[in-house]
Scaffold this motif. Structure first.
Motif, mmCIF file in Angstrom:
data_model
loop_
_atom_site.group_PDB
_atom_site.id
_atom_site.type_symbol
_atom_site.label_atom_id
_atom_site.label_comp_id
_atom_site.label_asym_id
_atom_site.label_seq_id
_atom_site.Cartn_x
_atom_site.Cartn_y
_atom_site.Cartn_z
ATOM 1 N N GLU A 110 -8.732 3.651 -33.363
ATOM 2 C CA GLU A 110 -8.433 5.064 -33.541
ATOM 3 C C GLU A 110 -6.935 5.318 -33.471
ATOM 4 N N ARG A 111 -6.503 6.301 -34.232
ATOM 5 C CA ARG A 111 -5.117 6.728 -34.170
ATOM 6 C C ARG A 111 -4.859 7.407 -32.829
ATOM 7 N N GLU A 112 -3.724 7.121 -32.216
ATOM 8 C CA GLU A 112 -3.402 7.703 -30.930
ATOM 9 C C GLU A 112 -2.045 8.393 -30.964
ATOM 10 N N GLY A 113 -1.948 9.493 -30.232
ATOM 11 C CA GLY A 113 -0.687 10.190 -30.112
ATOM 12 C C GLY A 113 0.257 9.452 -29.185
ATOM 13 N N VAL A 114 1.519 9.388 -29.564
ATOM 14 C CA VAL A 114 2.543 8.700 -28.790
ATOM 15 C C VAL A 114 3.459 9.689 -28.086
ATOM 16 N N ALA A 115 3.995 10.651 -28.835
ATOM 17 C CA ALA A 115 4.937 11.608 -28.279
ATOM 18 C C ALA A 115 5.014 12.824 -29.178
ATOM 19 N N SER A 116 5.367 13.971 -28.607
ATOM 20 C CA SER A 116 5.563 15.187 -29.385
ATOM 21 C C SER A 116 6.691 16.004 -28.785
ATOM 22 N N ILE A 117 7.237 16.902 -29.602
ATOM 23 C CA ILE A 117 8.332 17.764 -29.175
ATOM 24 C C ILE A 117 8.237 19.088 -29.918
ATOM 25 N N ASP A 118 8.585 20.192 -29.241
ATOM 26 C CA ASP A 118 8.592 21.489 -29.889
ATOM 27 C C ASP A 118 10.008 22.056 -29.937
ATOM 28 N N ASN A 119 10.140 23.266 -30.483
ATOM 29 C CA ASN A 119 11.459 23.851 -30.684
ATOM 30 C C ASN A 119 12.142 24.249 -29.386
ATOM 31 N N HIS A 120 11.402 24.329 -28.302
ATOM 32 C CA HIS A 120 11.983 24.613 -26.991
ATOM 33 C C HIS A 120 12.459 23.355 -26.276
ATOM 34 N N GLY A 121 12.191 22.194 -26.858
ATOM 35 C CA GLY A 121 12.550 20.943 -26.224
ATOM 36 C C GLY A 121 11.478 20.381 -25.319
ATOM 37 N N ASN A 122 10.323 21.028 -25.263
ATOM 38 C CA ASN A 122 9.217 20.501 -24.476
ATOM 39 C C ASN A 122 8.675 19.236 -25.121
#
Length: 128
Positions: A44-56
């Protein structure tokens, strides 16, 4: 239309580092949510990292302290720095964007179904 074009990746020995980049073109709204995912054959595909416009940022437990996601607004890229690489990090890595993201109502996370636009993928291979 937002388009994502990836570069980077390659082969490295365990303990080494790589840097992935995702060039962004097209219009982005005030908010953004972008992430990196990885997948190996028959898994299965897995999430590694994410970022939003606030820097979270959000990281999978398996990469915390080793990988860093960042957004370079000057160069219009999404980047992933991969340090202290392990053989189990070997996978095809994809960048992705959630074009419907609104930070007032949802979080930018690691759920792949939330992401609408995807890069073409780049291989990362870690040998020991």
């Amino acid at each position: 239309q937002v388009r994502l074009v990836q570069s980077g990746g390659g082969s490295v020995q365990a303990g080494g580092s790589l840097r992935l980049s995702c060039a962004i073109s097209g219009y982005f709204g005030k908010d953004y949510c972008m992430g990196w995912f990885r997948q190996v054959p028959e898994k299965e595909r897995e999430g590694v990292a994410s970022i939003d416009n606030h820097g979270n940022t959000k990281y999978a437990d398996s990469v915390k302290g080793r990988f860093t996601i960042s957004r370079d607004n000057a160069k219009n890229t999404l980047d992933l720095q991969l340090n202290s690489l392990r053989p189990e990090d070997t996978a095809m890595y994809y960048c992705a964007a959630d074009l419907k993201f609104d930070s007032d109502y949802i979080q930018c996370g690691l759920y792949d179904a939330d992401f609408d636009t995807w890069g073409q993928g780049t291989q990362v291979t870690v040998s020991s």
